[in-house]
Write a protein that holds these residues in place. Structure first.
Motif, PDB file in Angstrom:
ATOM      1  N   THR A   5       0.818  -1.206   0.000  1.00  0.00           N
ATOM      2  CA  THR A   5       0.000   0.000   0.000  1.00  0.00           C
ATOM      3  C   THR A   5       0.857   1.262   0.000  1.00  0.00           C
ATOM      4  O   THR A   5       0.401   2.322   0.425  1.00  0.00           O
ATOM      5  N   GLU A   7       2.570   4.566  -1.523  1.00  0.00           N
ATOM      6  CA  GLU A   7       1.952   5.548  -2.415  1.00  0.00           C
ATOM      7  C   GLU A   7       2.217   5.207  -3.881  1.00  0.00           C
ATOM      8  O   GLU A   7       1.316   5.274  -4.716  1.00  0.00           O
ATOM      9  N   THR A   9       2.852   2.241  -5.257  1.00  0.00           N
ATOM     10  CA  THR A   9       2.078   1.061  -5.653  1.00  0.00           C
ATOM     11  C   THR A   9       0.597   1.411  -5.810  1.00  0.00           C
ATOM     12  O   THR A   9      -0.046   0.999  -6.774  1.00  0.00           O
ATOM     13  N   THR A  10       0.068   2.186  -4.887  1.00  0.00           N
ATOM     14  CA  THR A  10      -1.337   2.571  -4.952  1.00  0.00           C
ATOM     15  C   THR A  10      -1.622   3.386  -6.217  1.00  0.00           C
ATOM     16  O   THR A  10      -2.613   3.139  -6.909  1.00  0.00           O
ATOM     17  N   LYS A  14      -4.087   2.229  -9.158  1.00  0.00           N
ATOM     18  CA  LYS A  14      -5.198   3.095  -9.572  1.00  0.00           C
ATOM     19  C   LYS A  14      -5.179   3.279 -11.084  1.00  0.00           C
ATOM     20  O   LYS A  14      -6.219   3.268 -11.730  1.00  0.00           O
ATOM     21  N   GLU A  30     -12.177  -2.136  -7.948  1.00  0.00           N
ATOM     22  CA  GLU A  30     -11.578  -2.202  -6.616  1.00  0.00           C
ATOM     23  C   GLU A  30     -10.635  -3.394  -6.546  1.00  0.00           C
ATOM     24  O   GLU A  30     -10.706  -4.307  -7.369  1.00  0.00           O
ATOM     25  N   HIS A  42      -8.015  -2.729  -0.745  1.00  0.00           N
ATOM     26  CA  HIS A  42      -6.791  -1.965  -1.011  1.00  0.00           C
ATOM     27  C   HIS A  42      -7.163  -0.507  -1.275  1.00  0.00           C
ATOM     28  O   HIS A  42      -8.255  -0.235  -1.780  1.00  0.00           O
ATOM     29  N   PRO A  43      -6.273   0.435  -0.964  1.00  0.00           N
ATOM     30  CA  PRO A  43      -6.601   1.850  -1.202  1.00  0.00           C
ATOM     31  C   PRO A  43      -6.806   2.219  -2.677  1.00  0.00           C
ATOM     32  O   PRO A  43      -7.471   3.215  -2.978  1.00  0.00           O
ATOM     33  N   ALA A  44      -6.261   1.450  -3.600  1.00  0.00           N
ATOM     34  CA  ALA A  44      -6.430   1.767  -5.024  1.00  0.00           C
ATOM     35  C   ALA A  44      -7.879   1.529  -5.438  1.00  0.00           C
ATOM     36  O   ALA A  44      -8.458   0.490  -5.145  1.00  0.00           O
ATOM     37  N   GLU A  60     -14.687  -0.284   2.344  1.00  0.00           N
ATOM     38  CA  GLU A  60     -13.417  -0.230   3.076  1.00  0.00           C
ATOM     39  C   GLU A  60     -13.537  -0.834   4.469  1.00  0.00           C
ATOM     40  O   GLU A  60     -12.536  -1.232   5.053  1.00  0.00           O
TER      41      GLU A  60
END
Length: 152
Positions: A5, A7, A9-10, A14, A30, A42-44, A60
């Motif tokens: 996670t 930045e 990679t995210t 995305k 997602e 995942h944040p992406a 989330e």
């Protein structure tokens, strides 16, 4: 390959979600990643409209065990799965009420597998009811594998 996670990679993930959604006409994408015995969101993310933001926010908070819900089944069986209309399938799609509110219908889950292990599950959503399309699933698998392994 680990799907972390950070930045960088995210942002890369995305971009992968956005490319696939825009090329294929999906409204939302997602990623779910294994964290010990559950999958976590995942944040992406990719959303083509802000109406999906509440669906994302609630997602989330979810986790899925192997075999539970769409992400959990894809993780456990290591196979893609298509649901024609997630908003009408509460027995197999646990977020159906949220999907209905967001206007999401068809969904497809695709596993990212490396060395026989699922590293992530990508799920894409349409705002239309769509029957399963094996050719589209095969094309998505190829496209995702290519983009993921070149991005991270």
């Amino acid at each position: 390959m680990e799907i972390g996670t950070t930045e960088a990679t995210t942002v890369a993930l995305k971009n992968v979600l956005e490319q696939i959604c825009q090329i294929r006409g999906w409204k939302y994408g997602e990623i779910w990643v294994p964290d010990q015995d559950v999958l976590r969101c995942h944040p992406a993310v990719y959303m083509d409209t802000s109406e999906i933001a509440e669906f994302r926010r609630f997602s989330e908070e979810f986790t899925f065990r192997a075999g539970a819900g769409l992400p959990g089944r894809v993780w456990m069986f290591q196979e893609a799965e298509w649901i024609e209309n997630v908003s009408e399938q509460p027995a197999i799609y646990y977020r159906s009420h949220l999907a209905k509110s967001a206007g999401l219908k068809a969904a497809v889950g695709i596993p990212i597998i490396e060395s026989g292990e699922v590293k992530a599950v990508l799920i894409f959503y349409s705002d239309q009811i769509q029957p399963a399309d094996e050719q589209l699933i095969a094309a998505l698998k190829d496209q995702i594998q290519s983009l993921i392994f070149h991005s991270i």
